[in-house]
Design a protein around this motif. Structure first.
Motif, PDB file in Angstrom:
ATOM      1  N   TRP A 279       0.835  -1.138  -0.096  1.00 35.24           N
ATOM      2  CA  TRP A 279      -0.215  -0.101   0.107  1.00 35.24           C
ATOM      3  C   TRP A 279       0.623   1.338  -0.122  1.00 35.24           C
ATOM      4  O   TRP A 279       0.296   2.564  -0.315  1.00 35.24           O
ATOM      5  CB  TRP A 279      -0.773   0.004   1.098  1.00 35.24           C
ATOM      6  CG  TRP A 279      -0.079  -0.112   2.546  1.00 35.24           C
ATOM      7  CD1 TRP A 279       0.065  -1.371   3.401  1.00 35.24           C
ATOM      8  CD2 TRP A 279       0.597   0.951   3.223  1.00 35.24           C
ATOM      9  NE1 TRP A 279       0.833  -1.220   4.132  1.00 35.24           N
ATOM     10  CE2 TRP A 279       1.098  -0.040   4.283  1.00 35.24           C
ATOM     11  CE3 TRP A 279       0.584   2.217   3.223  1.00 35.24           C
ATOM     12  CZ2 TRP A 279       1.798   0.870   5.430  1.00 35.24           C
ATOM     13  CZ3 TRP A 279       1.413   2.788   4.173  1.00 35.24           C
ATOM     14  CH2 TRP A 279       1.891   2.352   5.160  1.00 35.24           C
ATOM     15  N   LEU A 280       2.262   1.082   0.372  1.00 34.11           N
ATOM     16  CA  LEU A 280       2.993   2.296   0.364  1.00 34.11           C
ATOM     17  C   LEU A 280       3.714   2.841  -0.782  1.00 34.11           C
ATOM     18  O   LEU A 280       3.844   4.029  -0.864  1.00 34.11           O
ATOM     19  CB  LEU A 280       4.146   2.128   1.410  1.00 34.11           C
ATOM     20  CG  LEU A 280       5.193   3.212   1.745  1.00 34.11           C
ATOM     21  CD1 LEU A 280       4.344   4.272   2.515  1.00 34.11           C
ATOM     22  CD2 LEU A 280       6.159   2.558   2.637  1.00 34.11           C
ATOM     23  N   LEU A 281       3.373   1.776  -1.849  1.00 36.79           N
ATOM     24  CA  LEU A 281       4.113   2.293  -3.327  1.00 36.79           C
ATOM     25  C   LEU A 281       3.477   3.616  -3.885  1.00 36.79           C
ATOM     26  O   LEU A 281       4.060   4.284  -4.162  1.00 36.79           O
ATOM     27  CB  LEU A 281       4.223   1.215  -4.091  1.00 36.79           C
ATOM     28  CG  LEU A 281       4.941   1.147  -5.347  1.00 36.79           C
ATOM     29  CD1 LEU A 281       5.602  -0.262  -5.666  1.00 36.79           C
ATOM     30  CD2 LEU A 281       4.362   1.581  -6.571  1.00 36.79           C
ATOM     31  N   PRO A 282       2.165   3.466  -3.995  1.00 36.28           N
ATOM     32  CA  PRO A 282       1.334   4.847  -4.533  1.00 36.28           C
ATOM     33  C   PRO A 282       1.807   6.009  -3.742  1.00 36.28           C
ATOM     34  O   PRO A 282       1.907   7.066  -4.305  1.00 36.28           O
ATOM     35  CB  PRO A 282      -0.060   4.441  -4.597  1.00 36.28           C
ATOM     36  CG  PRO A 282      -0.290   3.202  -3.740  1.00 36.28           C
ATOM     37  CD  PRO A 282       1.057   2.587  -3.686  1.00 36.28           C
ATOM     38  N   TRP A 283       1.826   5.683  -2.590  1.00 39.20           N
ATOM     39  CA  TRP A 283       2.120   7.198  -1.666  1.00 39.20           C
ATOM     40  C   TRP A 283       3.520   7.520  -1.902  1.00 39.20           C
ATOM     41  O   TRP A 283       3.654   8.655  -1.461  1.00 39.20           O
ATOM     42  CB  TRP A 283       1.776   6.699  -0.081  1.00 39.20           C
ATOM     43  CG  TRP A 283       0.352   6.256   0.242  1.00 39.20           C
ATOM     44  CD1 TRP A 283      -0.390   5.384   0.261  1.00 39.20           C
ATOM     45  CD2 TRP A 283      -0.677   7.492   0.300  1.00 39.20           C
ATOM     46  NE1 TRP A 283      -1.722   5.700   0.539  1.00 39.20           N
ATOM     47  CE2 TRP A 283      -1.941   6.917   0.391  1.00 39.20           C
ATOM     48  CE3 TRP A 283      -0.601   9.126   0.141  1.00 39.20           C
ATOM     49  CZ2 TRP A 283      -3.219   7.611   0.709  1.00 39.20           C
ATOM     50  CZ3 TRP A 283      -1.765   9.580   0.331  1.00 39.20           C
ATOM     51  CH2 TRP A 283      -2.967   9.230   0.545  1.00 39.20           C
ATOM     52  N   CYS A 284       4.368   6.589  -2.185  1.00 38.46           N
ATOM     53  CA  CYS A 284       5.761   7.291  -2.464  1.00 38.46           C
ATOM     54  C   CYS A 284       5.798   7.992  -3.626  1.00 38.46           C
ATOM     55  O   CYS A 284       6.354   9.212  -3.657  1.00 38.46           O
ATOM     56  CB  CYS A 284       6.743   6.012  -2.726  1.00 38.46           C
ATOM     57  SG  CYS A 284       7.093   5.098  -1.256  1.00 38.46           S
ATOM     58  N   VAL A 285       5.032   7.853  -4.674  1.00 29.96           N
ATOM     59  CA  VAL A 285       4.863   8.530  -5.944  1.00 29.96           C
ATOM     60  C   VAL A 285       4.035   9.878  -5.807  1.00 29.96           C
ATOM     61  O   VAL A 285       4.431  11.120  -6.140  1.00 29.96           O
ATOM     62  CB  VAL A 285       3.910   7.888  -7.016  1.00 29.96           C
ATOM     63  CG1 VAL A 285       3.826   8.480  -8.511  1.00 29.96           C
ATOM     64  CG2 VAL A 285       4.801   6.273  -7.159  1.00 29.96           C
ATOM     65  N   ILE A 286       2.976   9.822  -4.821  1.00 23.35           N
ATOM     66  CA  ILE A 286       2.224  11.016  -4.349  1.00 23.35           C
ATOM     67  C   ILE A 286       3.085  11.943  -3.489  1.00 23.35           C
ATOM     68  O   ILE A 286       3.115  13.177  -3.814  1.00 23.35           O
ATOM     69  CB  ILE A 286       1.261  10.636  -3.691  1.00 23.35           C
ATOM     70  CG1 ILE A 286      -0.141   9.881  -4.309  1.00 23.35           C
ATOM     71  CG2 ILE A 286       0.575  11.808  -3.036  1.00 23.35           C
ATOM     72  CD1 ILE A 286      -1.118   9.261  -3.576  1.00 23.35           C
ATOM     73  N   PHE A 287       4.108  11.480  -2.652  1.00 24.98           N
ATOM     74  CA  PHE A 287       4.756  12.180  -1.985  1.00 24.98           C
ATOM     75  C   PHE A 287       6.166  12.834  -2.680  1.00 24.98           C
ATOM     76  O   PHE A 287       6.353  13.992  -2.397  1.00 24.98           O
ATOM     77  CB  PHE A 287       5.409  11.395  -0.749  1.00 24.98           C
ATOM     78  CG  PHE A 287       6.525  11.881  -0.183  1.00 24.98           C
ATOM     79  CD1 PHE A 287       6.226  12.871   0.782  1.00 24.98           C
ATOM     80  CD2 PHE A 287       7.884  11.894   0.057  1.00 24.98           C
ATOM     81  CE1 PHE A 287       7.309  13.576   1.676  1.00 24.98           C
ATOM     82  CE2 PHE A 287       8.985  12.677   0.532  1.00 24.98           C
ATOM     83  CZ  PHE A 287       8.602  13.305   1.396  1.00 24.98           C
ATOM     84  N   ALA A 288       6.389  12.036  -3.580  1.00 21.66           N
ATOM     85  CA  ALA A 288       7.654  12.828  -4.744  1.00 21.66           C
ATOM     86  C   ALA A 288       6.882  13.969  -5.472  1.00 21.66           C
ATOM     87  O   ALA A 288       7.525  15.029  -5.310  1.00 21.66           O
ATOM     88  CB  ALA A 288       7.605  11.573  -5.778  1.00 21.66           C
ATOM     89  N   GLY A 289       5.748  13.771  -5.869  1.00 21.48           N
ATOM     90  CA  GLY A 289       4.953  15.203  -6.473  1.00 21.48           C
ATOM     91  C   GLY A 289       5.096  16.273  -5.271  1.00 21.48           C
ATOM     92  O   GLY A 289       4.997  17.463  -5.870  1.00 21.48           O
ATOM     93  N   ALA A 290       4.444  15.765  -4.317  1.00 17.34           N
ATOM     94  CA  ALA A 290       4.289  17.105  -3.090  1.00 17.34           C
ATOM     95  C   ALA A 290       5.682  17.626  -2.958  1.00 17.34           C
ATOM     96  O   ALA A 290       5.991  18.901  -3.002  1.00 17.34           O
ATOM     97  CB  ALA A 290       3.713  16.581  -1.981  1.00 17.34           C
ATOM     98  N   ALA A 291       6.906  16.749  -2.612  1.00 15.69           N
ATOM     99  CA  ALA A 291       8.154  17.212  -2.280  1.00 15.69           C
ATOM    100  C   ALA A 291       8.774  17.929  -3.566  1.00 15.69           C
ATOM    101  O   ALA A 291       9.432  18.945  -3.109  1.00 15.69           O
ATOM    102  CB  ALA A 291       8.973  16.024  -2.001  1.00 15.69           C
TER     103      ALA A 291
END
Length: 398
Positions: A279-291
């Motif tokens: 479940w963490l993999l999509p959130w890594c991509v979301i976080f990359a966009g936010a960062a």
């Protein structure tokens, strides 16, 4: 008279809101009018992307006008509608929306037209766009001028972003589940042989970076809140005085990072120590966009001419080196983390339960049956066993 001026400002604000609302409605209808003959074939996201692309073009025009490259295109709107976009941070947000977001809209529109997968781009966009609106909302709420009528028109965009983010996450998890089903045994074998984090240099670098990022986020947040601790005040005054900029964008941004980024850093550290958190993999991509959006806006605004001179990065070698090292690292590492996760998602796949794997079977002719009887023996069972669970199933074909 002061009362007349206030009434006039209120009337202009309402007029700008009505004009923008009409423009949004017209732009929303254009894709439907073009594709109404084959509406049942079009992805609903296609229409949302058309509206968002229009918004990106407006953002680029705002940024260019703020920097004096064009004139009298959005002047009235900036004065009466969203004056907070005239700040340095607002200008950098507009550049990011007008260039990066617009490029992602074109990529997703092309993928929709060609029936290709675009969920990774969508997740990156959702993180970037959602972070932009969250920081903007907190900064405007904290400003002395408060919220104007035109700002309320950003809420439909926020709702669209949330719905699209949920959709993209669901599709990404389905994709991971499909990979899990296709390569179940191989994935389980690879995960069983995963070495500890001390023997995975890249993951160890990520783990150490998250510790560093937590420390720097705490220091920056304390500096934005006017903390008096020695290390905090030294970094704020000597390296990044923009943290206390009167526009409040930096405070809002550091507030979001302190309450959302730090918990995410800790979750990532846990995932690196205990692989298999799919479940963490999509959130890594979301976080990359936010960062990416966060650091671009912060670094750009720290040097922008609209930022008062006292709040820009000091013109010393020490300040410049520390500033670019800290903020550059916080920009690059999340992108590298997301790229690594998308390239090799094996560490983020769930462990396979042995009983859930398909059990191959072997077919043998029973020596005692000469009339076509076949005996199917599951792999791992024992012939001649007295246990009923280990006996082979016998089926006679007519």
């Amino acid at each position: 008279m002061p009362g007349d001026d206030e009434d006039k400002d209120g009337g202009d604000d309402e007029m700008v809101m009505k004009v923008r609302l009409a423009a949004v409605c017209i732009v929303s209808l254009v894709p439907w009018l073009i594709l109404r003959q084959r509406l049942h074939k079009a992805n609903p996201i296609y229409y949302a992307l058309g509206l968002l692309a229009y918004s990106s073009v407006m953002s680029l025009i705002i940024a260019l006008e703020n920097d004096g490259l064009i004139a009298e295109f959005m002047g009235t709107y900036l004065r009466e509608g969203e004056p907070y976009l005239k700040t340095a941070h607002g200008t950098m947000i507009s550049y990011w929306d007008g260039i990066v977001h617009y490029a992602m809209y074109l990529m997703m529109l092309a993928a929709v037209s060609w029936n290709q997968n675009f969920h990774d781009v969508g997740l990156y966009w959702a993180g970037s766009y959602g972070y932009t609106k969250l920081v903007l909302f907190l900064a405007v709420m904290s400003d002395k001028d408060g919220i104007r009528w035109t700002f309320l028109l950003t809420f439909p965009y926020i709702i669209v972003c949330a719905l699209m983010c949920v959709y993209f996450i669901g599709r990404k998890l389905e994709e991971l589940q499909q990979i899990q089903n296709d390569k179940g045994e191989e994935t389980q074998k690879n995960r069983d042989t995963v070495p500890t984090i001390w023997k995975r240099p890249l993951d160890l670098i990520f783990f150490l970076y998250f510790i560093f990022a937590i420390l720097m986020t705490v220091i920056k947040f304390s500096g934005a809140m006017h903390g008096n601790f020695f290390l905090v005040s030294l970094y704020r005054d000597a390296v990044e005085p923009y943290l206390t900029d009167p526009s409040l964008y930096s405070r809002a941004q550091l507030m979001v990072q302190a309450f959302y980024f730090i918990p995410f850093y800790m979750i990532n550290m846990y995932a690196l120590l205990h692989p298999g958190q799919s479940w963490l993999l999509p959130w890594c991509v979301i976080f990359a966009g936010a960062a990416g959006q966060a650091q671009f806006s912060l670094m750009g605004a720290s040097f922008h001419y609209r930022t008062p001179y006292l709040y820009r990065v000091p013109q010393t070698m020490f300040a410049r080196c520390i500033f670019w090292f800290v903020n550059g690292l916080q920009f690059v590492m999340p992108q590298l983390m997301a790229s690594t996760c998308l390239t090799d998602p094996s560490l983020y796949l769930k462990p396979v339960i042995a009983s859930s794997l398909p059990t191959p079977t072997a077919t043998h002719l029973s020596p005692g049956n000469s009339n076509g009887t076949q005996e199917t023996v599951g792999v791992g069972s024992r012939r001649g066993s007295s246990s009923s669970t280990q006996n082979a199933r016998v089926k006679k074909f007519d």
